[in-house]
Motif scaffolding. Sequence first.
Motif, PDB file in Angstrom:
ATOM      1  N   TYR A  18       0.853  -1.188   0.000  1.00 43.83           N
ATOM      2  CA  TYR A  18       0.000   0.000   0.000  1.00 43.83           C
ATOM      3  C   TYR A  18       0.886   1.233   0.000  1.00 43.83           C
ATOM      4  O   TYR A  18       1.856   1.293   0.747  1.00 43.83           O
ATOM      5  CB  TYR A  18      -0.882   0.054   1.254  1.00 43.83           C
ATOM      6  CG  TYR A  18      -1.947  -1.014   1.329  1.00 43.83           C
ATOM      7  CD1 TYR A  18      -3.028  -1.030   0.449  1.00 43.83           C
ATOM      8  CD2 TYR A  18      -1.890  -1.993   2.313  1.00 43.83           C
ATOM      9  CE1 TYR A  18      -4.021  -2.000   0.543  1.00 43.83           C
ATOM     10  CE2 TYR A  18      -2.881  -2.972   2.416  1.00 43.83           C
ATOM     11  CZ  TYR A  18      -3.941  -2.965   1.527  1.00 43.83           C
ATOM     12  OH  TYR A  18      -4.915  -3.915   1.625  1.00 43.83           O
ATOM     13  N   VAL A  25       3.515   0.475   2.885  1.00 44.75           N
ATOM     14  CA  VAL A  25       3.295  -0.625   3.826  1.00 44.75           C
ATOM     15  C   VAL A  25       3.232  -1.918   3.025  1.00 44.75           C
ATOM     16  O   VAL A  25       2.431  -2.038   2.096  1.00 44.75           O
ATOM     17  CB  VAL A  25       1.956  -0.448   4.580  1.00 44.75           C
ATOM     18  CG1 VAL A  25       1.677  -1.665   5.457  1.00 44.75           C
ATOM     19  CG2 VAL A  25       1.976   0.823   5.425  1.00 44.75           C
ATOM     20  N   ALA A  27       1.880  -5.122   3.176  1.00 48.85           N
ATOM     21  CA  ALA A  27       0.880  -5.809   4.002  1.00 48.85           C
ATOM     22  C   ALA A  27       0.922  -7.320   3.801  1.00 48.85           C
ATOM     23  O   ALA A  27       0.628  -8.082   4.720  1.00 48.85           O
ATOM     24  CB  ALA A  27      -0.512  -5.271   3.688  1.00 48.85           C
ATOM     25  N   PRO A  46      -1.990 -11.799  14.606  1.00 47.18           N
ATOM     26  CA  PRO A  46      -2.380 -10.581  15.318  1.00 47.18           C
ATOM     27  C   PRO A  46      -2.933  -9.511  14.374  1.00 47.18           C
ATOM     28  O   PRO A  46      -2.695  -9.554  13.171  1.00 47.18           O
ATOM     29  CB  PRO A  46      -1.069 -10.111  15.959  1.00 47.18           C
ATOM     30  CG  PRO A  46       0.019 -10.785  15.201  1.00 47.18           C
ATOM     31  CD  PRO A  46      -0.550 -12.059  14.674  1.00 47.18           C
ATOM     32  N   SER A  47      -3.654  -8.572  14.966  1.00 45.44           N
ATOM     33  CA  SER A  47      -4.208  -7.463  14.199  1.00 45.44           C
ATOM     34  C   SER A  47      -3.088  -6.772  13.413  1.00 45.44           C
ATOM     35  O   SER A  47      -2.003  -6.562  13.937  1.00 45.44           O
ATOM     36  CB  SER A  47      -4.860  -6.493  15.189  1.00 45.44           C
ATOM     37  OG  SER A  47      -5.404  -5.422  14.485  1.00 45.44           O
ATOM     38  N   GLY A  48      -3.356  -6.488  12.145  1.00 44.82           N
ATOM     39  CA  GLY A  48      -2.373  -5.801  11.319  1.00 44.82           C
ATOM     40  C   GLY A  48      -1.400  -6.715  10.598  1.00 44.82           C
ATOM     41  O   GLY A  48      -0.530  -6.253   9.862  1.00 44.82           O
ATOM     42  N   CYS A  49      -1.544  -8.041  10.764  1.00 46.99           N
ATOM     43  CA  CYS A  49      -0.577  -8.968  10.142  1.00 46.99           C
ATOM     44  C   CYS A  49      -0.881  -9.227   8.673  1.00 46.99           C
ATOM     45  O   CYS A  49      -0.098  -9.900   7.995  1.00 46.99           O
ATOM     46  CB  CYS A  49      -0.507 -10.282  10.913  1.00 46.99           C
ATOM     47  SG  CYS A  49      -1.977 -11.306  10.707  1.00 46.99           S
ATOM     48  N   GLY A  50      -2.017  -8.730   8.171  1.00 48.70           N
ATOM     49  CA  GLY A  50      -2.298  -8.860   6.747  1.00 48.70           C
ATOM     50  C   GLY A  50      -3.429  -9.807   6.380  1.00 48.70           C
ATOM     51  O   GLY A  50      -3.634 -10.110   5.208  1.00 48.70           O
ATOM     52  N   LYS A  51      -4.217 -10.249   7.372  1.00 48.13           N
ATOM     53  CA  LYS A  51      -5.299 -11.208   7.112  1.00 48.13           C
ATOM     54  C   LYS A  51      -6.318 -10.638   6.113  1.00 48.13           C
ATOM     55  O   LYS A  51      -6.662 -11.279   5.124  1.00 48.13           O
ATOM     56  CB  LYS A  51      -6.031 -11.579   8.414  1.00 48.13           C
ATOM     57  CG  LYS A  51      -5.146 -12.199   9.475  1.00 48.13           C
ATOM     58  CD  LYS A  51      -5.931 -12.611  10.716  1.00 48.13           C
ATOM     59  CE  LYS A  51      -6.548 -11.461  11.498  1.00 48.13           C
ATOM     60  NZ  LYS A  51      -5.549 -10.516  12.071  1.00 48.13           N
ATOM     61  N   SER A  52      -6.822  -9.441   6.403  1.00 49.14           N
ATOM     62  CA  SER A  52      -7.863  -8.866   5.532  1.00 49.14           C
ATOM     63  C   SER A  52      -7.315  -8.599   4.140  1.00 49.14           C
ATOM     64  O   SER A  52      -7.996  -8.839   3.139  1.00 49.14           O
ATOM     65  CB  SER A  52      -8.409  -7.565   6.128  1.00 49.14           C
ATOM     66  OG  SER A  52      -9.114  -7.843   7.313  1.00 49.14           O
ATOM     67  N   THR A  53      -6.095  -8.104   4.077  1.00 48.88           N
ATOM     68  CA  THR A  53      -5.475  -7.841   2.769  1.00 48.88           C
ATOM     69  C   THR A  53      -5.381  -9.133   1.967  1.00 48.88           C
ATOM     70  O   THR A  53      -5.759  -9.173   0.792  1.00 48.88           O
ATOM     71  CB  THR A  53      -4.083  -7.220   2.958  1.00 48.88           C
ATOM     72  OG1 THR A  53      -4.216  -6.013   3.706  1.00 48.88           O
ATOM     73  CG2 THR A  53      -3.430  -6.923   1.621  1.00 48.88           C
TER      74      THR A  53
HETATM   75  N1  LIG Z   1      -6.007   0.482   2.325  1.00 47.95           N
HETATM   76  C1  LIG Z   1      -4.868   0.504   3.043  1.00 47.95           C
HETATM   77  N2  LIG Z   1      -3.949   1.493   2.864  1.00 47.95           N
HETATM   78  C2  LIG Z   1      -2.800   1.494   3.552  1.00 47.95           C
HETATM   79  N3  LIG Z   1      -2.455   0.557   4.467  1.00 47.95           N
HETATM   80  C3  LIG Z   1      -3.312  -0.446   4.682  1.00 47.95           C
HETATM   81  C4  LIG Z   1      -4.570  -0.519   3.984  1.00 47.95           C
HETATM   82  N4  LIG Z   1      -5.216  -1.643   4.425  1.00 47.95           N
HETATM   83  C5  LIG Z   1      -4.412  -2.221   5.329  1.00 47.95           C
HETATM   84  N5  LIG Z   1      -3.279  -1.507   5.498  1.00 47.95           N
HETATM   85  C6  LIG Z   1      -2.125  -1.857   6.377  1.00 47.95           C
HETATM   86  O1  LIG Z   1      -1.699  -3.148   5.984  1.00 47.95           O
HETATM   87  C7  LIG Z   1      -1.355  -3.927   7.127  1.00 47.95           C
HETATM   88  C8  LIG Z   1      -2.214  -5.183   7.162  1.00 47.95           C
HETATM   89  O2  LIG Z   1      -3.559  -4.800   7.423  1.00 47.95           O
HETATM   90  P1  LIG Z   1      -4.755  -5.835   7.408  1.00 47.95           P
HETATM   91  O3  LIG Z   1      -4.655  -6.656   6.162  1.00 47.95           O
HETATM   92  O4  LIG Z   1      -6.008  -5.076   7.625  1.00 47.95           O
HETATM   93  O5  LIG Z   1      -4.417  -6.769   8.657  1.00 47.95           O
HETATM   94  P2  LIG Z   1      -5.389  -7.629   9.612  1.00 47.95           P
HETATM   95  O6  LIG Z   1      -6.644  -7.922   8.857  1.00 47.95           O
HETATM   96  O7  LIG Z   1      -4.590  -8.862   9.924  1.00 47.95           O
HETATM   97  O8  LIG Z   1      -5.633  -6.809  10.839  1.00 47.95           O
HETATM   98  C9  LIG Z   1      -1.528  -3.009   8.334  1.00 47.95           C
HETATM   99  O9  LIG Z   1      -0.285  -2.418   8.613  1.00 47.95           O
HETATM  100  C10 LIG Z   1      -2.523  -1.982   7.839  1.00 47.95           C
HETATM  101  O10 LIG Z   1      -2.349  -0.765   8.518  1.00 47.95           O
END
Ligand SMILES: Nc1ncnc2c1ncn2[C@@H]1O[C@H](COP(=O)(O)OP(=O)(O)O)[C@@H](O)[C@H]1O
Length: 242
Positions: A18, A25, A27, A46-53
């Motif tokens: 990103y 970042v 991700a 953990p939160s922020g590890c990239g699961k949603s991405t």
């Molecule tokens: N649209 C975005 N723009 C910039 N950074 C992002 C975006 N979405 C997620 N991130 C960053 O990417 C990393 C992984 O996020 P995310 O996939 O949401 O993790 P999780 O779902 O495990 O909490 C985090 O550091 C988050 O801040």
Amino acid sequence: MYRGPMPALQARDLHKRYGDGESAVDAVRGISLELAAGEFVAVVGPSGCGKSTLLQLCGGMDRPTAGTVAVDGVDLAGLDDEALTALRRDRVGFVFQFFNLLPTLTLAENIALPLLLAGVPRGAGLARAEEGARRVGLAHRLEHYPARVSGGELQRAAVARALVHRPALVIADEPTGNLDSDNGGRVLSLLLELNRETGVAVLLATHDQALAAAADRVLRLRDGAEAGRPAVGVRVGAVTET
Ligand SMILES: Nc1ncnc2c1ncn2[C@@H]1O[C@H](COP(=O)(O)OP(=O)(O)O)[C@@H](O)[C@H]1O
Ligand SMILES: [Mg+2]
């Protein structure tokens, strides 16, 4: 040689960056993942590890910086935005933490939506939605609007909506994260039952160990990479940075 049915998902060496420059970042950094038809895989970390991405890349909601994704045998890189939208609509079902039902539609209409968007006539779509609603214990809530039902019921409706068009793959991003443990357990049981009954593959992100334990396989993420594997350099085009 017969290889059995097409994998529901094949992701190879996925990367997602990103932004750029100092604020970039990374991700997702070099994840490969395959789900056979009917497999149930949990992604934990953990939160922020990239699961949603990772789930967004696998469900065709976002495109990777590098690497490839194939859903039900179709390489997403070969699709333009319109074709990608159609593939998502036809072959993928989504369940989100905050339900994402449309407030102006009844539960029946919400559940039928993937069919109506795909051009199924309204009557036929609503009939299949009713069948799906019954399957998740919501037959008595068909005509209710989302604001009038509980969180557990909303998520069960979302599960029915995700399955109504018989997708190859369901992507579930922390589907119990906004529910109490009873309702969360019920939603998980439904996902598992529907996975076994219909053969849909399920990719589920969670930080709930009990949920992960129910899966066929668990992918552990840390800082965008598979935990326990050396993090790989970020490949953007032909350039490798570490
Ligand atoms: N649209 C975005 N723009 C910039 N950074 C992002 C975006 N979405 C997620 N991130 C960053 O990417 C990393 C992984 O996020 P995310 O996939 O949401 O993790 P999780 O779902 O495990 O909490 C985090 O550091 C988050 O801040
Ligand atoms: Mg997330």
